[in-house]
Design a protein around this motif. Structure first.
Motif, PDB file in Angstrom:
ATOM      1  N   UNK A  51       0.831  -1.206   0.000  1.00  0.00           N
ATOM      2  CA  UNK A  51       0.000   0.000   0.000  1.00  0.00           C
ATOM      3  C   UNK A  51       0.866   1.258   0.000  1.00  0.00           C
ATOM      4  N   UNK A  52       1.894   1.283   0.852  1.00  0.00           N
ATOM      5  CA  UNK A  52       2.743   2.472   0.951  1.00  0.00           C
ATOM      6  C   UNK A  52       3.523   2.722  -0.332  1.00  0.00           C
ATOM      7  N   UNK A  53       3.909   1.635  -1.006  1.00  0.00           N
ATOM      8  CA  UNK A  53       4.613   1.795  -2.277  1.00  0.00           C
ATOM      9  C   UNK A  53       3.703   2.443  -3.316  1.00  0.00           C
ATOM     10  N   UNK A  54       2.435   2.056  -3.327  1.00  0.00           N
ATOM     11  CA  UNK A  54       1.482   2.662  -4.253  1.00  0.00           C
ATOM     12  C   UNK A  54       1.285   4.138  -3.916  1.00  0.00           C
ATOM     13  N   UNK A  55       1.198   4.458  -2.627  1.00  0.00           N
ATOM     14  CA  UNK A  55       1.053   5.852  -2.226  1.00  0.00           C
ATOM     15  C   UNK A  55       2.220   6.673  -2.742  1.00  0.00           C
ATOM     16  N   UNK A  56       3.437   6.150  -2.568  1.00  0.00           N
ATOM     17  CA  UNK A  56       4.613   6.877  -3.034  1.00  0.00           C
ATOM     18  C   UNK A  56       4.599   7.108  -4.531  1.00  0.00           C
ATOM     19  N   UNK A  57       4.188   6.097  -5.282  1.00  0.00           N
ATOM     20  CA  UNK A  57       4.136   6.217  -6.732  1.00  0.00           C
ATOM     21  C   UNK A  57       3.087   7.238  -7.166  1.00  0.00           C
ATOM     22  N   UNK A  58       1.903   7.163  -6.557  1.00  0.00           N
ATOM     23  CA  UNK A  58       0.842   8.095  -6.921  1.00  0.00           C
ATOM     24  C   UNK A  58       1.205   9.523  -6.515  1.00  0.00           C
ATOM     25  N   UNK A  59       1.824   9.677  -5.357  1.00  0.00           N
ATOM     26  CA  UNK A  59       2.217  11.015  -4.915  1.00  0.00           C
ATOM     27  C   UNK A  59       3.201  11.642  -5.899  1.00  0.00           C
TER      28      UNK A  59
END
Length: 387
Positions: A192-200
């Motif tokens: 989940x956190x990896x996706x957040x970083x990518x989207x950010x």
């Protein structure tokens, strides 16, 4: 004189049962004189107990490091719980702190223009940028772009913070969608956190490492306070909660003893007899009446009962769907609160044999499940049907 047998539900133990039975006796007797209220307290003798003192319970954090031991990824778990419940929570907090909208000077760029442009680019990529989580990103992007909170939040946040909060909003929407549809696989926090970083990054945030935790101070204060309250009450919550689940499991696997106790109690009563039962008590009462003809019982009242659901799902010990309700089972009044997620309907399963009546406690779940016996509607419906 009508005898009214009152049967409690899951997790009830003394001294709570005496207070509950006293409240029921007062409520029903106020509407109908000459009643004999007979409590059936099965929780003490037949209810579940932690025989080894709770040796099966994991430590508070569930991480294996012992109670309250902090570790990577633990700090923002409560924050994410808030976001799964309301993905726009951070945007709402940011919007609440923004200044009143004013007309922009000529040539000024609206503060939300940049993120809207990037959301449009992200929408064109569909669900791909969050493929590890599952479907739903494109819909989440479209919803965020059209959401009225986006503009005021953008006015109060720095571009980097807006990008990160928007990324968490989108991620939380996707995960919440998985939870809403009961998908059996939910990604771990690292994914989940990896996706957040990518989207950010796509939404314009500056690079600052792989992990992007929840940084909203107000959200963190609120969720951390709730988390601390749960930890402080863990022992109390455990002691209160384990009988509720354990009682159901124990009854479904070893229920004959509690049914035998009820039969013995009823055998000593003069007719007419009515049974009023809550939650698991309704299952106990129905099973007993199905398995053993008890002609002195003229009325069964269930409140917040799961008996209809167990029957339809093939889990009711005494009767398997689609077998009909035996003729010797008395009239059945089933009271349910639409907000009580543990109450079910019986009339559609047993046409002409069950009367379903909705009552409204004006309480959310789970409070609605425990509010029947303080609701005057409940006593009125019971009083109108007592033999």
């Amino acid at each position: 004189m009508t005898a009214v047998v009152f049967i409690h539900g899951t997790g009830v133990r003394e001294p709570g049962f005496s207070a509950l039975a006293g409240r029921f006796a007062a409520g029903v007797s106020a509407l109908r004189g000459g009643l004999r209220v007979v409590p059936y307290y099965w929780g003490g003798a037949y209810g579940a107990a932690l025989a080894a003192g709770g040796a099966s319970l994991p430590p508070a954090t569930g991480t294996g490091r012992g109670p309250l031991a902090p570790g990577p990824g633990d700090d923002d778990t409560a924050d994410w719980a808030v976001l799964y419940a309301d993905p726009y929570a951070e945007l709402a907090l940011a919007a609440a702190g923004s200044a009143p909208a004013e007309e922009l000077p000529p040539g000024s760029v609206p503060p939300d223009l940049r993120v809207r442009a990037r959301l449009a680019d992200l929408l064109a990529e569909g669900d791909g940028p969050a493929a590890e989580l599952g479907p739903g990103l494109a819909r989440a992007v479209a919803d965020l772009a059209a959401h009225p909170l986006l503009a005021p939040a953008a006015a109060s946040l720095a571009p980097d913070d807006l990008a990160e909060i928007a990324a968490r909003c989108l991620t939380a929407q996707v995960v919440a969608g998985l939870l809403d549809t009961d998908v059996p696989l939910v990604p771990v926090g690292v994914t989940r956190d990896a996706v957040v970083g990518r989207l950010a990054a796509v939404l314009g945030a500056s690079a600052r490492g792989a992990e992007r935790g929840v940084r909203s101070l107000a959200l963190r204060v609120a969720s951390s306070a709730a988390s601390r309250a749960v930890v402080r009450r863990r022992r109390a919550l455990t002691e209160a909660a384990h009988p509720a689940a354990g009682d159901v499991l124990r009854y479904l696997s070893r229920g004959e003893a509690v049914r035998a106790g009820l039969r013995a109690l009823i055998a000593g009563l003069e007719p007419p007899v009515a049974i009023v039962a809550h939650s698991l008590g309704g299952i106990i009462a129905l099973d007993t009446l199905v398995l053993t003809p008890l002609p002195q019982v003229r009325l069964l009242v269930t409140a917040g009962s799961q008996a209809p659901f167990l029957y339809e799902s093939g889990s009711l010990p005494s009767l398997e769907h689609p077998a009909p309700l035996p003729a010797h089972v008395p009239d059945w009044l089933n009271l349910y609160d639409p907000r009580d997620l543990l109450s079910y309907l019986g009339a559609g399963l047993f046409p002409g044999r069950v009367t379903d009546i909705a009552v409204d406690s004006r309480q959310p779940f789970p409070a609605a499940h425990s509010a029947y016996w303080t609701n005057s509607e409940v006593y009125r419906h019971i009083g109108e049907r007592l033999p």
